[in-house]
Write a protein that holds these residues in place. Structure first.
Motif, PDB file in Angstrom:
ATOM      1  N   ARG A   3       0.844  -1.194   0.000  1.00 49.57           N
ATOM      2  CA  ARG A   3       0.000   0.000   0.000  1.00 49.57           C
ATOM      3  C   ARG A   3       0.887   1.254   0.000  1.00 49.57           C
ATOM      4  N   VAL A   4       0.675   2.124  -1.008  1.00 48.44           N
ATOM      5  CA  VAL A   4       1.545   3.278  -1.215  1.00 48.44           C
ATOM      6  C   VAL A   4       0.732   4.572  -1.181  1.00 48.44           C
ATOM      7  N   LEU A   5       1.275   5.577  -0.507  1.00 49.96           N
ATOM      8  CA  LEU A   5       0.738   6.931  -0.538  1.00 49.96           C
ATOM      9  C   LEU A   5       1.678   7.795  -1.374  1.00 49.96           C
ATOM     10  N   LEU A   6       1.141   8.478  -2.389  1.00 49.36           N
ATOM     11  CA  LEU A   6       1.930   9.360  -3.246  1.00 49.36           C
ATOM     12  C   LEU A   6       1.839  10.790  -2.727  1.00 49.36           C
ATOM     13  N   VAL A   7       2.977  11.473  -2.656  1.00 50.04           N
ATOM     14  CA  VAL A   7       3.005  12.858  -2.186  1.00 50.04           C
ATOM     15  C   VAL A   7       3.861  13.678  -3.142  1.00 50.04           C
ATOM     16  N   ASP A   8       3.212  14.516  -3.944  1.00 54.84           N
ATOM     17  CA  ASP A   8       3.917  15.347  -4.926  1.00 54.84           C
ATOM     18  C   ASP A   8       2.989  16.488  -5.313  1.00 54.84           C
ATOM     19  N   ASP A   9       3.525  17.697  -5.445  1.00 55.66           N
ATOM     20  CA  ASP A   9       2.666  18.829  -5.779  1.00 55.66           C
ATOM     21  C   ASP A   9       2.316  18.903  -7.258  1.00 55.66           C
ATOM     22  N   ASP A  10       2.891  18.045  -8.086  1.00 57.76           N
ATOM     23  CA  ASP A  10       2.608  18.010  -9.522  1.00 57.76           C
ATOM     24  C   ASP A  10       1.603  16.899  -9.811  1.00 57.76           C
ATOM     25  N   ALA A  11       0.395  17.277 -10.235  1.00 57.72           N
ATOM     26  CA  ALA A  11      -0.656  16.294 -10.491  1.00 57.72           C
ATOM     27  C   ALA A  11      -0.278  15.335 -11.605  1.00 57.72           C
ATOM     28  N   GLU A  28      -0.525  -1.121  -4.636  1.00 53.60           N
ATOM     29  CA  GLU A  28      -1.778  -0.374  -4.700  1.00 53.60           C
ATOM     30  C   GLU A  28      -1.542   1.034  -4.165  1.00 53.60           C
ATOM     31  N   VAL A  29      -1.881   2.050  -4.965  1.00 49.76           N
ATOM     32  CA  VAL A  29      -1.822   3.428  -4.503  1.00 49.76           C
ATOM     33  C   VAL A  29      -3.120   3.715  -3.761  1.00 49.76           C
ATOM     34  N   VAL A  30      -3.016   3.902  -2.450  1.00 47.29           N
ATOM     35  CA  VAL A  30      -4.215   4.042  -1.620  1.00 47.29           C
ATOM     36  C   VAL A  30      -4.622   5.498  -1.402  1.00 47.29           C
ATOM     37  N   GLY A  31      -3.719   6.433  -1.744  1.00 44.08           N
ATOM     38  CA  GLY A  31      -4.051   7.835  -1.560  1.00 44.08           C
ATOM     39  C   GLY A  31      -2.994   8.733  -2.172  1.00 44.08           C
ATOM     40  N   GLU A  32      -3.364  10.019  -2.320  1.00 47.29           N
ATOM     41  CA  GLU A  32      -2.451  11.007  -2.880  1.00 47.29           C
ATOM     42  C   GLU A  32      -2.525  12.292  -2.071  1.00 47.29           C
ATOM     43  N   ALA A  33      -1.391  13.000  -2.012  1.00 48.86           N
ATOM     44  CA  ALA A  33      -1.345  14.310  -1.373  1.00 48.86           C
ATOM     45  C   ALA A  33      -0.528  15.238  -2.259  1.00 48.86           C
ATOM     46  N   GLN A  34      -0.911  16.520  -2.264  1.00 50.99           N
ATOM     47  CA  GLN A  34      -0.172  17.476  -3.083  1.00 50.99           C
ATOM     48  C   GLN A  34       0.752  18.360  -2.254  1.00 50.99           C
ATOM     49  N   TYR A  46      -5.178   6.036   5.780  1.00 51.22           N
ATOM     50  CA  TYR A  46      -5.014   4.921   4.845  1.00 51.22           C
ATOM     51  C   TYR A  46      -4.041   3.841   5.307  1.00 51.22           C
ATOM     52  N   ASP A  47      -3.204   4.142   6.306  1.00 52.50           N
ATOM     53  CA  ASP A  47      -2.241   3.176   6.835  1.00 52.50           C
ATOM     54  C   ASP A  47      -1.401   2.529   5.725  1.00 52.50           C
ATOM     55  N   PRO A  48      -0.687   3.330   4.933  1.00 47.40           N
ATOM     56  CA  PRO A  48       0.138   2.767   3.860  1.00 47.40           C
ATOM     57  C   PRO A  48       1.383   2.067   4.405  1.00 47.40           C
ATOM     58  N   ASP A  49       1.942   1.182   3.579  1.00 44.44           N
ATOM     59  CA  ASP A  49       3.216   0.549   3.919  1.00 44.44           C
ATOM     60  C   ASP A  49       4.380   1.467   3.589  1.00 44.44           C
ATOM     61  N   LEU A  50       4.173   2.348   2.593  1.00 43.85           N
ATOM     62  CA  LEU A  50       5.259   3.189   2.101  1.00 43.85           C
ATOM     63  C   LEU A  50       4.705   4.515   1.613  1.00 43.85           C
ATOM     64  N   VAL A  51       5.446   5.591   1.873  1.00 44.40           N
ATOM     65  CA  VAL A  51       5.125   6.911   1.317  1.00 44.40           C
ATOM     66  C   VAL A  51       6.186   7.234   0.275  1.00 44.40           C
ATOM     67  N   LEU A  52       5.744   7.482  -0.951  1.00 45.54           N
ATOM     68  CA  LEU A  52       6.637   7.877  -2.041  1.00 45.54           C
ATOM     69  C   LEU A  52       6.489   9.387  -2.173  1.00 45.54           C
ATOM     70  N   MET A  53       7.533  10.141  -1.806  1.00 47.64           N
ATOM     71  CA  MET A  53       7.369  11.573  -1.562  1.00 47.64           C
ATOM     72  C   MET A  53       8.431  12.427  -2.231  1.00 47.64           C
ATOM     73  N   ASP A  54       7.965  13.541  -2.792  1.00 49.62           N
ATOM     74  CA  ASP A  54       8.859  14.553  -3.338  1.00 49.62           C
ATOM     75  C   ASP A  54       9.462  15.356  -2.191  1.00 49.62           C
ATOM     76  N   ILE A  55      10.554  16.065  -2.466  1.00 48.81           N
ATOM     77  CA  ILE A  55      11.173  16.896  -1.435  1.00 48.81           C
ATOM     78  C   ILE A  55      10.606  18.310  -1.456  1.00 48.81           C
ATOM     79  N   ARG A  56      10.606  18.956  -2.623  1.00 43.99           N
ATOM     80  CA  ARG A  56      10.177  20.352  -2.695  1.00 43.99           C
ATOM     81  C   ARG A  56       8.663  20.434  -2.906  1.00 43.99           C
ATOM     82  N   PRO A  77       4.904   4.455   8.211  1.00 43.00           N
ATOM     83  CA  PRO A  77       5.364   3.650   7.068  1.00 43.00           C
ATOM     84  C   PRO A  77       6.814   3.970   6.713  1.00 43.00           C
ATOM     85  N   GLU A  78       7.382   3.186   5.795  1.00 40.95           N
ATOM     86  CA  GLU A  78       8.678   3.527   5.234  1.00 40.95           C
ATOM     87  C   GLU A  78       8.496   4.740   4.320  1.00 40.95           C
TER      88      GLU A  78
END
Length: 229
Positions: A3-11, A28-34, A46-56, A77-78
């Motif tokens: 379970r992955v949460l995506l975090v990036d300000d670019d849609a 599975e992408v369970v959620g997104e944040a900008q 969402y209790d993801p296993d991993l957050v895939l996140m941008d820095i800026r 999560p990781e």
């Protein structure tokens, strides 16, 4: 399913990552944040296993969002940083904040998918560019000066401090720590040191607990800072 949460300000970036990860079959992408100011709330939802996140990001950047997540109890999560920036400062600050890995956005899709799998399983990865920056930065970092309070275990100061921390480990744990810093997976360490993969995982867990660290990359930082590699 990972379970992955995506975090990036670019849609558009988020849409591309969602499609890429969906093609893997076991992710599975369970959620997104900008923005980073949404991360803690979405992780709790969402209790993801991993957050895939941008820095800026415009309000709360990925570094601060990582620190906020690491302040939560439980160790999950990781966090895997995916960004266009790979300066010494960004790499070190991300890892010291508690990120488990660091990849560049131009990384091949199959490599990103593999990194998500490995990081969620406790074997974080770094892009070769980021690893070079990390090694160079740690190798040329001057020893920390005396100060009223010692640096925290996850942010090692001088080489002497790092060596003292490694001295807390048993012989076998130290061997595992050196192998982790050399970039070896659990399976490779098990083969090299003639032990089972569960035993390697147990040693890694004990090392993290003894040294007050969050993840394997911070073990590598400590070993590099000590001059043991």
């Amino acid at each position: 399913m990972i379970r992955v949460l995506l975090v990036d300000d670019d849609a558009l970036v988020r849409a591309g990552l969602r499609m890429m990860l969906a093609s893997a079959g076991d992710i599975e992408v369970v959620g997104e944040a900008q923005d980073g100011d949404e991360v803690v709330e979405l992780v709790e939802r969402y209790d993801p296993d991993l957050v895939l996140m941008d820095i800026r990001m415009p309000t709360v950047d990925g570094l601060e969002a990582t620190r906020l997540l690491r302040a939560r109890p439980g160790g999950r999560p990781e966090i895997l940083m995916l960004t266009t920036f790979t300066t010494d400062d960004y790499v070190l600050r991300a890892l010291r904040a508690g990120a488990a890995g660091f990849l560049l956005k131009h990384t091949r899709p199959e490599t990103i998918i593999d990194a998500v799998r490995r990081t969620s399983a406790g074997e974080p990865v770094m892009s070769p560019e980021a690893l070079r920056h990390l090694v160079d930065a740690v190798a040329h970092q001057p020893p920390a000066q005396d100060s009223p309070a010692p640096p925290p275990a996850h942010d090692p100061g001088g080489a002497d401090d790092a060596r003292r921390q490694l001295g807390l480990l048993g012989d076998r744990e130290r061997e595992v720590a050196l192998a982790v810093a050399d970039g070896r997976t659990n399976a490779q360490i098990a083969a090299d040191l003639y032990m089972s993969v569960p035993t390697v995982k147990s040693h890694v867990s004990h090392i993290l607990t003894k040294l007050g660290l969050n993840n394997r990359v911070q073990i590598a930082l400590l070993v590099y800072r000590s001059g043991s590699l």
